[in-house]
Design a protein around this motif. Structure first.
Motif, PDB file in Angstrom:
ATOM      1  N   ALA A 132       0.830  -1.203   0.000  1.00 37.41           N
ATOM      2  CA  ALA A 132       0.000   0.000   0.000  1.00 37.41           C
ATOM      3  C   ALA A 132       0.865   1.255   0.000  1.00 37.41           C
ATOM      4  CB  ALA A 132      -0.926  -0.013   1.212  1.00 37.41           C
ATOM      5  N   ILE A 133       1.925   1.244   0.803  1.00 37.65           N
ATOM      6  CA  ILE A 133       2.819   2.407   0.849  1.00 37.65           C
ATOM      7  C   ILE A 133       3.482   2.613  -0.506  1.00 37.65           C
ATOM      8  CG2 ILE A 133       4.886   3.356   1.945  1.00 37.65           C
ATOM      9  CD1 ILE A 133       4.152   1.851   4.465  1.00 37.65           C
ATOM     10  N   TRP A 134       3.926   1.521  -1.090  1.00 41.02           N
ATOM     11  CA  TRP A 134       4.559   1.613  -2.406  1.00 41.02           C
ATOM     12  C   TRP A 134       3.579   2.158  -3.443  1.00 41.02           C
ATOM     13  CZ3 TRP A 134       9.359   1.052  -4.418  1.00 41.02           C
ATOM     14  CH2 TRP A 134       9.468   0.919  -5.792  1.00 41.02           C
ATOM     15  N   GLN A 135       2.329   1.740  -3.370  1.00 37.50           N
ATOM     16  CA  GLN A 135       1.341   2.213  -4.327  1.00 37.50           C
ATOM     17  C   GLN A 135       1.080   3.703  -4.157  1.00 37.50           C
ATOM     18  OE1 GLN A 135      -0.285   0.002  -6.858  1.00 37.50           O
ATOM     19  NE2 GLN A 135      -0.131   2.125  -7.495  1.00 37.50           N
ATOM     20  N   ILE A 136       1.024   4.173  -2.912  1.00 42.27           N
ATOM     21  CA  ILE A 136       0.839   5.604  -2.656  1.00 42.27           C
ATOM     22  C   ILE A 136       2.023   6.396  -3.191  1.00 42.27           C
ATOM     23  CG2 ILE A 136       0.714   7.344  -0.833  1.00 42.27           C
ATOM     24  CD1 ILE A 136      -0.916   5.370   0.823  1.00 42.27           C
ATOM     25  N   ALA A 137       3.230   5.911  -2.928  1.00 41.11           N
ATOM     26  CA  ALA A 137       4.430   6.605  -3.393  1.00 41.11           C
ATOM     27  C   ALA A 137       4.476   6.663  -4.916  1.00 41.11           C
ATOM     28  CB  ALA A 137       5.673   5.904  -2.850  1.00 41.11           C
ATOM     29  N   GLU A 138       4.060   5.598  -5.564  1.00 43.29           N
ATOM     30  CA  GLU A 138       4.069   5.586  -7.024  1.00 43.29           C
ATOM     31  C   GLU A 138       3.012   6.518  -7.584  1.00 43.29           C
ATOM     32  OE1 GLU A 138       4.749   2.069 -10.258  1.00 43.29           O
ATOM     33  OE2 GLU A 138       3.073   1.842  -8.889  1.00 43.29           O
ATOM     34  N   SER A 139       1.863   6.599  -6.929  1.00 40.28           N
ATOM     35  CA  SER A 139       0.787   7.472  -7.398  1.00 40.28           C
ATOM     36  C   SER A 139       1.113   8.943  -7.184  1.00 40.28           C
ATOM     37  CB  SER A 139      -0.519   7.127  -6.683  1.00 40.28           C
ATOM     38  OG  SER A 139      -0.889   5.782  -6.920  1.00 40.28           O
ATOM     39  N   ALA A 140       2.021   9.247  -6.252  1.00 44.70           N
ATOM     40  CA  ALA A 140       2.375  10.643  -5.977  1.00 44.70           C
ATOM     41  C   ALA A 140       3.185  11.256  -7.103  1.00 44.70           C
ATOM     42  CB  ALA A 140       3.170  10.723  -4.673  1.00 44.70           C
ATOM     43  N   GLN A 141       3.785  10.451  -7.959  1.00 45.94           N
ATOM     44  CA  GLN A 141       4.532  10.918  -9.126  1.00 45.94           C
ATOM     45  C   GLN A 141       5.630  11.908  -8.740  1.00 45.94           C
ATOM     46  OE1 GLN A 141       1.659  12.377 -11.936  1.00 45.94           O
ATOM     47  NE2 GLN A 141       0.905  10.326 -12.435  1.00 45.94           N
ATOM     48  N   GLY A 142       6.388  11.574  -7.711  1.00 42.58           N
ATOM     49  CA  GLY A 142       7.550  12.379  -7.345  1.00 42.58           C
ATOM     50  C   GLY A 142       7.277  13.511  -6.393  1.00 42.58           C
ATOM     51  N   SER A 143       6.036  13.732  -6.008  1.00 42.98           N
ATOM     52  CA  SER A 143       5.690  14.828  -5.098  1.00 42.98           C
ATOM     53  C   SER A 143       5.494  14.278  -3.689  1.00 42.98           C
ATOM     54  CB  SER A 143       4.411  15.526  -5.574  1.00 42.98           C
ATOM     55  OG  SER A 143       3.984  16.470  -4.609  1.00 42.98           O
ATOM     56  N   LEU A 144       6.331  14.741  -2.759  1.00 42.80           N
ATOM     57  CA  LEU A 144       6.217  14.273  -1.379  1.00 42.80           C
ATOM     58  C   LEU A 144       4.954  14.808  -0.721  1.00 42.80           C
ATOM     59  CD1 LEU A 144       7.531  12.609   0.814  1.00 42.80           C
ATOM     60  CD2 LEU A 144       8.842  14.628   1.500  1.00 42.80           C
ATOM     61  N   ARG A 145       4.572  16.028  -1.044  1.00 41.11           N
ATOM     62  CA  ARG A 145       3.345  16.573  -0.468  1.00 41.11           C
ATOM     63  C   ARG A 145       2.129  15.785  -0.929  1.00 41.11           C
ATOM     64  NH1 ARG A 145       3.751  21.920  -1.611  1.00 41.11           N
ATOM     65  NH2 ARG A 145       2.704  21.706  -3.614  1.00 41.11           N
ATOM     66  N   ASP A 146       2.096  15.405  -2.215  1.00 40.21           N
ATOM     67  CA  ASP A 146       0.988  14.580  -2.703  1.00 40.21           C
ATOM     68  C   ASP A 146       0.962  13.232  -1.993  1.00 40.21           C
ATOM     69  OD1 ASP A 146       0.547  16.645  -4.368  1.00 40.21           O
ATOM     70  OD2 ASP A 146       0.862  15.551  -6.245  1.00 40.21           O
ATOM     71  N   ALA A 147       2.133  12.663  -1.750  1.00 41.93           N
ATOM     72  CA  ALA A 147       2.194  11.379  -1.065  1.00 41.93           C
ATOM     73  C   ALA A 147       1.652  11.478   0.350  1.00 41.93           C
ATOM     74  CB  ALA A 147       3.633  10.869  -1.053  1.00 41.93           C
ATOM     75  N   LEU A 148       1.999  12.545   1.055  1.00 43.51           N
ATOM     76  CA  LEU A 148       1.495  12.721   2.425  1.00 43.51           C
ATOM     77  C   LEU A 148      -0.003  12.992   2.430  1.00 43.51           C
ATOM     78  CD1 LEU A 148       4.444  14.844   3.848  1.00 43.51           C
ATOM     79  CD2 LEU A 148       3.853  12.498   4.468  1.00 43.51           C
ATOM     80  N   SER A 149      -0.489  13.722   1.446  1.00 42.64           N
ATOM     81  CA  SER A 149      -1.937  13.973   1.362  1.00 42.64           C
ATOM     82  C   SER A 149      -2.687  12.672   1.085  1.00 42.64           C
ATOM     83  CB  SER A 149      -2.226  14.997   0.265  1.00 42.64           C
ATOM     84  OG  SER A 149      -1.595  16.231   0.548  1.00 42.64           O
ATOM     85  N   LEU A 150      -2.156  11.839   0.181  1.00 46.32           N
ATOM     86  CA  LEU A 150      -2.785  10.549  -0.089  1.00 46.32           C
ATOM     87  C   LEU A 150      -2.722   9.639   1.132  1.00 46.32           C
ATOM     88  CD1 LEU A 150      -1.472   9.801  -3.715  1.00 46.32           C
ATOM     89  CD2 LEU A 150      -3.799  10.423  -3.037  1.00 46.32           C
ATOM     90  N   THR A 151      -1.653   9.757   1.899  1.00 48.29           N
ATOM     91  CA  THR A 151      -1.545   8.950   3.120  1.00 48.29           C
ATOM     92  C   THR A 151      -2.627   9.346   4.118  1.00 48.29           C
ATOM     93  OG1 THR A 151       0.836   8.765   2.779  1.00 48.29           O
ATOM     94  CG2 THR A 151      -0.007   8.255   4.969  1.00 48.29           C
ATOM     95  N   ASP A 152      -2.850  10.655   4.284  1.00 51.80           N
ATOM     96  CA  ASP A 152      -3.947  11.121   5.145  1.00 51.80           C
ATOM     97  C   ASP A 152      -5.283  10.568   4.673  1.00 51.80           C
ATOM     98  OD1 ASP A 152      -3.133  12.643   7.367  1.00 51.80           O
ATOM     99  OD2 ASP A 152      -2.556  14.317   6.085  1.00 51.80           O
TER     100      ASP A 152
END
Length: 719
Positions: free
Chosen positions: A201-221
């Motif tokens: 799941a973490i890997w999928q979120i990181a891949e969906s963020a497309q290089g943006s750490l802020r997007d990854a943290l927002s998707l994690t929330d």
């Protein structure tokens, strides 16, 4: 009050910064050495740390411990910057203050000294949104600002900045973060938050963020809220509308193995789930890229589950590199054409069907394309077979007929001599005329025999022999002039081939049949022979192929050049075919590449070399003579001179790479011996005949043919 992860875990110093090592290293060195510029420009996509780095730099410049790359985080200035209330850090949103009046107001305050800190820092975010007049008003101050002023610009679109502004700044380009970096950072944060999570799941979120750490943290929330306090792989897929990666792997494998039923099942599954086919195609392309990378980097770390990792590694070993490149090219082209299709679903399905239609041949497959000559010959054989049971009528009436072979042959020659084409006639017209003449001649002979049967006074010979003459046009693109001979059991196997300009006459033993059923010609499509040991029989509903497959297909040009020794060798090979499988017949015998060149050594070398298909295509039309690792001369027909000039260097370089003492020459002229091209054609025919023989020898098939008086059509052997 709850604070979102993107704000709560914003880096506060260069040590906490995720990625961007090239930026942090340069700024840290400048701070430690006191070599500070008055203007910095940070560019990059969203959520990669532009504003964060600017704030860290402002803190480093104003920390009460002095200008340092490691701020103390405890002084009043550091705390004020972290809390966003430091008075000398002036953050401006250029998107909302684009007018030149706003810029003038800003510049009016530049001369004044900082109120609290060491430097007055102007942080202008999305600076590309400023108007042209605003940039012009800023230029002079930006070039020579007061010593206590620092300008920090951040933008996602540096192309819109005037070159005059860029030239006055130190520019740092922030790159998108790697999936590994985002995954590690998310794992640390979730551990600190004591939130249960799955690695996939973490890997999928990181891949969906497309290089943006802020997007990854927002998707994690969002994933924490969706999963009710936990992050599960299935929840993330449902939340993001993603598909299961295993389906993509199954689709690639089904396409590669030509499993059409499995592909249709997957397409129906995509329809039923109403998936976004553009995302499916994106995932398909990404998977192909991942497989290609694994082939060249086998030690590449995978962050999926053990089951998925195993599937990926297995698939990367099954699909060859060239197949992956072809699939990738077709999929990318289909992705670009999605917008041109009536619906995206239609464009996606046509892309999958295109992948099936242009499926590459496997290593254990060969393609046999029937030439015009072989199609015409097979047509004549089919006509002969249609009349093969006419002899039973004569036997039941206890009558026989006798027509000399010489009489029929002379008659046929006379009829064919009238068909000598004018120069303007095409090859197809010639073939049609010859076929019509031959068929009319056979019908006339049947009528003649019927009249003799009806006449009681006719004396009939017990040994009835009917010889029919079939005409074959001997001309093809590769000079593959095939002369086909079919002999009855009571006939001698060795007949002399008679040549007449572009026409060659061949005798065929023929009987007459009761039912004159029209027999179709060979299908003009390519037959693919799958020569794996475990084969299943497929009989598509194509045009039928005669049961009496010719036992011998020998090129007319080859026959004129092959010596008696070569002919005897071919006869021995054909006699041994009954003990070999088709793939064994097609396999080249290993050769010791030393001493003098001969045709076997030459074919074995270039077919197992790294030469391109174009060079190998030319190489098979010539022969190499001379010494291996010495003076070697390549003999080839004059007609290939222009083509060989373009590829001669590649052939010579490959020879010298393996044998450094090679002295390479080319000799144009008539090739006096058999060429690898003719040898390969002969092997293909023998392999086909052996496959047909093995198929007819199968007890089950033999019983079916005997029970239903059937025949096998369009014989193919598939894996």
């Amino acid at each position: 009050m709850y604070q979102v992860l993107a704000r709560k875990y914003r880096p506060r110093n260069f040590n906490e910064l995720v990625g961007q090592n090239h930026v942090s290293r340069a700024l840290t060195s400048a701070l430690d050495r006191g070599r500070l510029h008055h203007a910095y420009l940070f560019t990059g996509t969203r959520g990669v740390g532009k504003t964060t780095i600017a704030r860290i730099l402002a803190k480093c410049l104003n920390c009460e411990t002095g200008i340092t790359s490691t701020p103390c985080e405890v002084c009043a200035t550091c705390k004020a910057v972290n809390e966003g209330r430091f008075i000398d850090l002036i953050e401006i949103d250029a998107a909302s203050r684009t007018k030149v009046e706003d810029t003038r107001e800003l510049l009016d305050n530049v001369p004044y000294a900082p109120t609290q800190g060491r430097f007055k820092v102007y942080l202008i975010d999305e600076v590309h949104m400023l108007s042209t007049h605003s940039f012009n008003a800023l230029l002079k101050t930006l070039e020579e600002p007061p010593a206590h002023v620092k300008f920090l610009f951040a933008t996602t679109d540096p192309q819109k900045l005037p070159i005059t502004v860029i030239s006055r700044c130190l520019q740092f380009t922030l790159r998108p973060l790697a999936v590994d970096e985002i995954t590690d950072h998310l794992s640390d944060i979730l551990n600190k938050e004591s939130i249960q999570s799955e690695q996939d799941a973490i890997w999928q979120i990181a891949e969906s963020a497309q290089g943006s750490l802020r997007d990854a943290l927002s998707l994690t929330d969002q994933a924490i809220a969706y999963g009710q306090g936990a992050i599960h792989h299935q929840d993330v897929k449902e939340m993001l509308g993603l598909i299961d990666r295993t389906i993509i792997y199954d689709l690639i494998l089904a396409i590669h193995q030509n499993q059409r039923e499995r592909v249709s099942q997957l397409l129906l599954q995509f329809r039923q789930q109403a998936l976004d086919v553009s995302l499916v195609l994106d995932q398909f392309i990404s998977t192909l890229h991942e497989l290609a990378m694994l082939q060249y980097l086998p030690d590449l770390s995978l962050k999926y589950s053990a089951e998925i990792n195993k599937k990926i590694m297995t698939l990367s070993q099954l699909v060859s590199a060239q197949d992956l490149q072809l699939y990738y090219q077709i999929a990318c082209k289909g992705r670009a054409d999605l917008q041109l299709a009536v619906t995206q679903e239609q464009g996606f399905e046509m892309t999958v069907l295109r992948l099936l239609a242009f499926r590459p041949l496997q290593t254990n497959e060969i393609t046999i394309s029937p030439t015009v000559e072989t199609q015409q010959v097979a047509s004549k054989i089919s006509e002969q077979q249609a009349v093969s049971t006419e002899q039973d009528i004569f036997e039941r009436n206890e009558t026989q007929t006798q027509i000399t072979a010489q009489e029929i042959e002379n008659t046929t020659k006379d009829s064919i001599s009238d068909l000598v084409p004018e120069p303007e006639l095409t090859q197809q017209a010639i073939s049609e005329q010859i076929e019509t003449a031959t068929q009319n001649h056979v019908e006339q002979q049947i009528v003649s025999h019927s009249e003799q049967i009806a006449d009681p006074s006719t004396t009939l010979n017990p040994q009835t022999m009917i010889e029919d003459t079939s005409t074959v046009v001997a001309n093809s693109q590769h000079q593959d002039n095939l002369v086909v001979e079919q002999l009855n059991e009571n006939q001698i196997h060795n007949k002399e081939v008679q040549d007449s300009d572009d026409l060659s006459l061949t005798s065929f033993g023929t009987d007459f049949s009761e039912n004159m059923q029209p027999i179709q010609n060979l299908a003009a499509t390519e037959d693919i022979f799958f020569l794996a040991p475990a084969a299943d029989v497929s009989t598509p509903s194509e045009q039928p192929i005669s049961k009496n497959i010719p036992e011998q297909l020998v090129s007319e040009n080859v026959e004129s050049h092959i010596s008696t020794q070569n002919l005897s060798a071919i006869v021995q090979e054909q006699s041994s075919d009954s003990q070999q499988s088709p793939q064994e017949i097609l396999k080249l015998a290993p050769q010791q590449l030393e001493g003098e060149w001969n045709v076997d050594k030459w074919e074995f070398w270039f077919r197992n070399s790294n030469l391109s298909p174009a060079v190998q295509e030319l190489a098979q039309h010539g022969v190499m003579i001379g010494q291996i690792d010495g003076h070697s001369t390549f003999q080839i027909s004059k007609q290939y001179e222009n083509l060989l000039h373009q590829t001669q260097h590649a052939l010579e370089a490959s020879l010298k790479q393996q044998w450094s003492n090679t002295v390479f020459n080319v000799q144009y002229g008539e090739v006096e011996s058999i060429t690898p091209f003719h040898m390969q054609n002969e092997r293909k025919v023998r392999a086909f005949n052996r496959a047909t023989e093995m198929l007819h020898a199968e007890p089950v098939i033999k019983n079916l043919l005997d029970a239903f008086d059937g025949e096998l059509q369009n014989i193919q052997l598939k894996i």
